[in-house]
Motif scaffolding. Structure first.
Motif, PDB file in Angstrom:
ATOM      1  N   ARG A  86      -5.823  -2.028   7.346  1.00 14.89           N
ATOM      2  CA  ARG A  86      -5.474  -2.601   8.654  1.00 14.89           C
ATOM      3  C   ARG A  86      -4.258  -3.527   8.540  1.00 14.89           C
ATOM      4  O   ARG A  86      -3.358  -3.487   9.378  1.00 14.89           O
ATOM      5  CB  ARG A  86      -6.664  -3.365   9.222  1.00 14.89           C
ATOM      6  CG  ARG A  86      -7.863  -2.488   9.559  1.00 14.89           C
ATOM      7  CD  ARG A  86      -9.010  -3.306  10.128  1.00 14.89           C
ATOM      8  NE  ARG A  86     -10.194  -2.471  10.354  1.00 14.89           N
ATOM      9  CZ  ARG A  86     -11.343  -2.612   9.704  1.00 14.89           C
ATOM     10  NH1 ARG A  86     -11.477  -3.570   8.785  1.00 14.89           N
ATOM     11  NH2 ARG A  86     -12.360  -1.812   9.956  1.00 14.89           N
ATOM     12  N   ALA A  87      -4.247  -4.355   7.502  1.00 14.69           N
ATOM     13  CA  ALA A  87      -3.121  -5.264   7.308  1.00 14.69           C
ATOM     14  C   ALA A  87      -1.842  -4.478   7.035  1.00 14.69           C
ATOM     15  O   ALA A  87      -0.773  -4.788   7.589  1.00 14.69           O
ATOM     16  CB  ALA A  87      -3.416  -6.215   6.147  1.00 14.69           C
ATOM     17  N   ALA A  88      -1.945  -3.453   6.201  1.00 19.37           N
ATOM     18  CA  ALA A  88      -0.767  -2.635   5.872  1.00 19.37           C
ATOM     19  C   ALA A  88      -0.207  -1.969   7.118  1.00 19.37           C
ATOM     20  O   ALA A  88       1.018  -1.883   7.300  1.00 19.37           O
ATOM     21  CB  ALA A  88      -1.141  -1.589   4.828  1.00 19.37           C
ATOM     22  N   ALA A  89      -1.087  -1.474   7.991  1.00 17.96           N
ATOM     23  CA  ALA A  89      -0.641  -0.805   9.221  1.00 17.96           C
ATOM     24  C   ALA A  89       0.148  -1.746  10.119  1.00 17.96           C
ATOM     25  O   ALA A  89       0.994  -1.301  10.901  1.00 17.96           O
ATOM     26  CB  ALA A  89      -1.852  -0.249   9.974  1.00 17.96           C
ATOM     27  N   MET A  90      -0.114  -3.037   9.973  1.00 16.93           N
ATOM     28  CA  MET A  90       0.628  -4.041  10.754  1.00 16.93           C
ATOM     29  C   MET A  90       1.779  -4.646   9.957  1.00 16.93           C
ATOM     30  O   MET A  90       2.392  -5.628  10.363  1.00 16.93           O
ATOM     31  CB  MET A  90      -0.332  -5.134  11.225  1.00 16.93           C
ATOM     32  CG  MET A  90      -1.340  -4.651  12.250  1.00 16.93           C
ATOM     33  SD  MET A  90      -2.371  -5.970  12.942  1.00 16.93           S
ATOM     34  CE  MET A  90      -3.478  -6.309  11.572  1.00 16.93           C
ATOM     35  N   ALA A 127       5.628  -0.287  -2.489  1.00 14.56           N
ATOM     36  CA  ALA A 127       4.218  -0.370  -2.075  1.00 14.56           C
ATOM     37  C   ALA A 127       3.954  -1.731  -1.439  1.00 14.56           C
ATOM     38  O   ALA A 127       4.458  -2.754  -1.901  1.00 14.56           O
ATOM     39  CB  ALA A 127       3.298  -0.160  -3.270  1.00 14.56           C
ATOM     40  N   ILE A 128       3.135  -1.744  -0.411  1.00 10.61           N
ATOM     41  CA  ILE A 128       2.818  -2.990   0.285  1.00 10.61           C
ATOM     42  C   ILE A 128       1.600  -3.676  -0.320  1.00 10.61           C
ATOM     43  O   ILE A 128       1.324  -4.841  -0.059  1.00 10.61           O
ATOM     44  CB  ILE A 128       2.594  -2.743   1.793  1.00 10.61           C
ATOM     45  CG1 ILE A 128       2.711  -4.051   2.577  1.00 10.61           C
ATOM     46  CG2 ILE A 128       1.255  -2.039   2.051  1.00 10.61           C
ATOM     47  CD1 ILE A 128       2.737  -3.860   4.083  1.00 10.61           C
ATOM     48  N   GLY A 129       0.853  -2.942  -1.159  1.00 13.11           N
ATOM     49  CA  GLY A 129      -0.329  -3.514  -1.794  1.00 13.11           C
ATOM     50  C   GLY A 129      -0.761  -2.713  -2.996  1.00 13.11           C
ATOM     51  O   GLY A 129      -0.274  -1.593  -3.228  1.00 13.11           O
TER      52      GLY A 129
END
Length: 215
Positions: free
Chosen positions: A124-128, A106-108
């Protein structure tokens, strides 16, 4: 294509076994033109299948679900579709849960009480490919992993109630009905009971409870 400059809406899929929660997230995300909800899954297994069909950019993943849980589903999604980012969105915050989720890929990690603006910014941050971890999550990741040999009496009051019903041979569904909680919540409590007692199954937990005259 690089996600540093997003020219199309971020494709998001929600995974939660509660229809009301999925509906609430869907309603909230309508407020953002740059985020598009492309699908909903009711379980971890369904989430893995839908990822192949929908190709979301970001998956909002609950942790406590019947069948494949959120950490297991996260690991499966990240292994099969490494370009898909997974954000945990859950009601539970415990050090071991945070560690399991991040280790699964998981990224977050967000709690369901998060503001809609913070949720959108994290998506938005995860998409990048960028992780936005709160201070609480970072602290949880820095904590040493506790061994599964804690005392019976370190169980919370609710976990003690669950253990007592386990010792009576009740199923998760029966316990959920008696305690007026969801089966997924009971499943979480059972998992924590097993972990704290240092046992691997319900029978061992019940035996331990009898041995120390807990029931």
């Amino acid at each position: 294509m690089s996600k540093d400059i997003l020219t199309t809406p971020i494709r998001v899929m929600t995974v939660d076994d509660h229809e009301i929660i999925r509906g609430g997230i869907k309603f909230l995300l309508f407020a953002f033109d740059d985020i598009e909800l492309v699908g909903e899954a009711r379980s971890g297994d369904e989430a893995v299948r839908l990822c192949e069909k929908l190709h979301p950019d970001v998956v909002l993943m609950d942790l406590m679900m019947v069948g494949m849980n959120g950490a297991e589903a996260t690991k499966a999604v990240r292994k099969k579709y490494p370009k898909i980012q997974v954000l945990i969105l859950t009601s539970f915050f415990e050090n071991d849960l945070v560690q399991q989720a991040i280790q699964a890929g998981a990224i977050g990690y967000l709690l369901k009480g998060v503001s809609i603006d913070e949720l959108a910014d994290t998506i938005r941050a995860a998409a990048m490919g960028r992780s936005m971890l709160t201070e609480e999550v970072v602290q949880a990741l820095l904590q040493p992993h506790k061994p599964s040999s804690q005392s019976l009496y370190e169980l919370s009051k609710r976990q003690q109630e669950v253990l007592a019903m386990l010792a009576l041979g009740l199923s998760n569904e029966a316990i959920a009905q008696r305690m007026k909680l969801s089966p997924s919540t009971i499943r979480h409590h059972v998992s924590q009971v097993l972990n704290k007692l240092g046992v691997t199954n319900r029978t061992e937990a019940a035996t331990r409870a009898v041995q120390v005259r807990f029931v």
